[in-house]
Write an enzyme that holds these catalytic residues in place. Structure first.
Site, PDB file in Angstrom:
ATOM      1  N   SER A 114       0.797  -1.221   0.000  1.00 60.32           N
ATOM      2  CA  SER A 114       0.000   0.000   0.000  1.00 60.32           C
ATOM      3  C   SER A 114       0.829   1.270   0.000  1.00 60.32           C
ATOM      4  O   SER A 114       0.428   2.279  -0.550  1.00 60.32           O
ATOM      5  CB  SER A 114      -0.917   0.027   1.228  1.00 60.32           C
ATOM      6  OG  SER A 114      -0.157  -0.024   2.412  1.00 60.32           O
ATOM      7  N   CYS A 115       2.013   1.234   0.603  1.00 61.04           N
ATOM      8  CA  CYS A 115       2.701   2.504   0.831  1.00 61.04           C
ATOM      9  C   CYS A 115       3.823   2.776  -0.134  1.00 61.04           C
ATOM     10  O   CYS A 115       4.334   3.884  -0.178  1.00 61.04           O
ATOM     11  CB  CYS A 115       3.260   2.562   2.249  1.00 61.04           C
ATOM     12  SG  CYS A 115       4.729   1.538   2.482  1.00 61.04           S
ATOM     13  N   GLY A 116       4.250   1.811  -0.927  1.00 60.18           N
ATOM     14  CA  GLY A 116       5.358   2.071  -1.827  1.00 60.18           C
ATOM     15  C   GLY A 116       6.658   2.244  -1.073  1.00 60.18           C
ATOM     16  O   GLY A 116       6.897   1.593  -0.070  1.00 60.18           O
ATOM     17  N   CYS A 118       8.218   3.647   1.393  1.00 60.40           N
ATOM     18  CA  CYS A 118       7.942   4.422   2.602  1.00 60.40           C
ATOM     19  C   CYS A 118       9.216   5.106   3.092  1.00 60.40           C
ATOM     20  O   CYS A 118      10.264   4.486   3.198  1.00 60.40           O
ATOM     21  CB  CYS A 118       7.378   3.519   3.685  1.00 60.40           C
ATOM     22  SG  CYS A 118       5.894   2.642   3.170  1.00 60.40           S
TER      23      CYS A 118
END
Length: 284
Positions: A114-116, A118
């Site tokens: 979801s966050c790539g 980060c």
């Protein structure tokens, strides 16, 4: 190798009626990316196109820019009790002349679906590692009507999404609207990496005449990946982040959000959108 989908039993409740049935789910497994034998990152992904995913990830890191930068990409033996390869560890070996950026050498991160990437450093890191300035020769101009048609084309090409409803997608379109490539993954940043990785391995970078469309929001990480691949236009069906807009404005990337139906918001690089109506400033 891992499967894209898996079957699980589910209890279904519809209008008070309870039934049991198998359901098709998106597969999600970890992929460890190694660079020249050293662990670099772990991402949760949908199995498939793993070599492209790793290559695309390294494009966004400023490591790769051409097919000749890669000596080879191989699966490493995974750790299982019975010694079976899990196909969840990939090692990218670069050509001897490839210089690894310091920011990549210092990285040892866990990324989620979801966050790539980060905690990615900053706008400065992208500016210093980008290989290609985003420029148009000749100028890229896209009709709003053409842009508005792309989400439906993307959705129609999402084969696994139709079976699961649980995948993000990213697609590359030509300036005339031709679908060039599409990838699906449980992580939107993985889908983009798979696109860019396929492009770098086929010698197609920079993607200076392409439009990148993503099925969700436009985060800083996705704008970064577009810039690093030389893509001049990023469009998303949902909202961009403030940092994505800042990066687009600083690098010349055209950033379009809320691309739904005939509506869209252009946050940066409006010179590539063939506007024919007089613009009016909204009241604050």
């Amino acid at each position: 190798m891992g499967r894209v989908t898996e079957r699980r039993k589910v209890i279904r409740i519809r209008d008070g009626v309870v039934s049991s049935r198998p359901d098709t789910l998106v597969a999600e497994e970890p992929l460890e990316i190694r660079l020249n034998g050293k662990p670099l990152a772990i991402t949760m992904r949908t199995p498939g196109d793993d070599f492209a995913l790793a290559a695309g990830f390294l494009v966004s890191e400023g490591v790769l820019g051409a097919a000749s930068d890669v000596r080879n990409i191989v699966y490493c033996a995974g750790a299982t009790a019975d010694g079976v390869n899990t196909y969840n560890v990939v090692d990218v070996r670069t050509a001897p002349e490839v210089v690894i950026p310091d920011i990549t050498l210092e990285r040892n991160v866990y990324t989620t679906s979801s966050c790539g990437l980060c905690g990615k450093a900053s706008l400065d890191a992208v500016r210093t590692t980008a290989r290609w300035p985003i420029a148009d020769t000749p100028p890229l101009r896209v009709e709003p009507e053409l842009l508005a048609s792309l989400p439906d084309r993307l959705r129609a090409a999402q084969r696994v999404f139709e079976r699961t409803g649980g995948l993000h997608a990213a697609a590359l379109f030509a300036e005339d609207g031709e679908l060039l490539d599409i990838r699906e993954d449980v992580g939107r940043h993985n889908a983009v990496d798979k696109l860019v990785g396929r492009a770098v391995r086929s010698g197609a970078l920079p993607l200076s005449r392409a439009i990148l469309l993503v099925s969700g929001r436009a985060s800083f990480e996705l704008a970064q990946k577009a810039v690093m691949a030389g893509i001049p236009m990023l469009a998303a069906v949902s909202a961009p982040s403030s940092l994505a807009v800042d990066l687009a404005a600083e690098t010349g990337l055209t950033l379009v959000g809320f691309l739904r139906g005939s509506s869209m918001n252009v946050y940066a690089g409006d010179h590539r959108i063939a506007l024919r109506t007089t613009t009016r400033a909204a009241r604050s």
